[in-house]
Design an enzyme around this catalytic site. Structure first.
Site, PDB file in Angstrom:
ATOM      1  N   ALA A 107       0.826  -1.214   0.000  1.00 51.94           N
ATOM      2  CA  ALA A 107       0.000   0.000   0.000  1.00 51.94           C
ATOM      3  C   ALA A 107       0.858   1.261   0.000  1.00 51.94           C
ATOM      4  CB  ALA A 107      -0.922  -0.003   1.213  1.00 51.94           C
ATOM      5  N   GLU A 108       1.995   1.214   0.681  1.00 54.20           N
ATOM      6  CA  GLU A 108       2.833   2.404   0.816  1.00 54.20           C
ATOM      7  C   GLU A 108       3.675   2.686  -0.433  1.00 54.20           C
ATOM      8  OE1 GLU A 108       2.947   4.651   3.040  1.00 54.20           O
ATOM      9  OE2 GLU A 108       2.048   3.836   4.858  1.00 54.20           O
TER      10      GLU A 108
END
Length: 202
Positions: A107-108
């Site tokens: 996600a990052e």
């Protein structure tokens, strides 16, 4: 090669006639024609060789076969394997589930160790410079330091919120001060989307 066929045929006829001791009326004409064809063929071969030598490095490079795509894919697979190894090590060291760490990384940064956000977050787990300093991470762009520091921070957030992954992820994204201020997940759309995204990946 096609140019040489009539030459060889004429030469064979000449040799055959010579062996018989017979000279045909057109022997001189055949000899002249043979010499002309031979000269034209040699000129063509020399011209082709000179043209090849005159090729530029770019033209020569174009003719070189590119490396197989499988080799590139193999390098990417190796890099992902290295990250998986770091995730396992971080999980064992800090007691955080591997799938949760992997989901945060996806996600990052989508597994890009050189990712930098518009806000200045860096590396696989997108550590802000101040957070990285507090965690003892000297080089946030170093995959090992980043994953270890990011997992330690995630462990601290899980400890702070009694293992509540939703609040820990909200704090990871928006900071624990905002989670404490709002008594739960802050009403920021970005944070809500982030928490949902990570938990859905898990």
């Amino acid at each position: 090669m096609n140019d040489f066929q009539p030459m060889m045929q004429m030469q064979a006829t000449k040799n055959f006639q010579g062996n018989r001791g017979v000279e045909s009326p057109g022997a001189g004409l055949q000899q002249m024609l043979f010499q002309n064809i031979l000269k034209a063929s040699m000129d063509t071969l020399l011209s082709s060789a000179e043209e090849k030598e005159a090729q530029t490095p770019v033209q020569i490079f174009i003719g070189v076969q590119a490396p197989p795509i499988t080799e590139i894919s193999g390098e990417e697979e190796s890099e992902k394997s290295d990250v998986d190894g770091l995730i396992r090590e971080a999980s064992e060291r800090f007691g955080v589930r591997e799938d949760l760490i992997r989901s945060v990384i996806q996600a990052e940064s989508n597994f890009n160790p050189e990712a930098v956000s518009h806000a200045g977050a860096q590396g696989l787990m997108q550590l802000m410079p101040g957070t990285a300093d507090a965690l003892g991470v000297r080089d946030p762009m170093n995959p090992e330091e980043n994953v270890m520091g990011g997992t330690k921070y995630l462990r601290d957030m899980l400890t702070r919120y009694d293992g509540n992954e939703q609040l820990a992820l909200a704090a990871y994204n928006a900071g624990p001060g905002n989670v404490d201020k709002y008594g739960g997940t802050p009403p920021f759309q970005e944070t809500k989307n982030y928490v949902n995204k990570v938990l859905n990946i898990v």
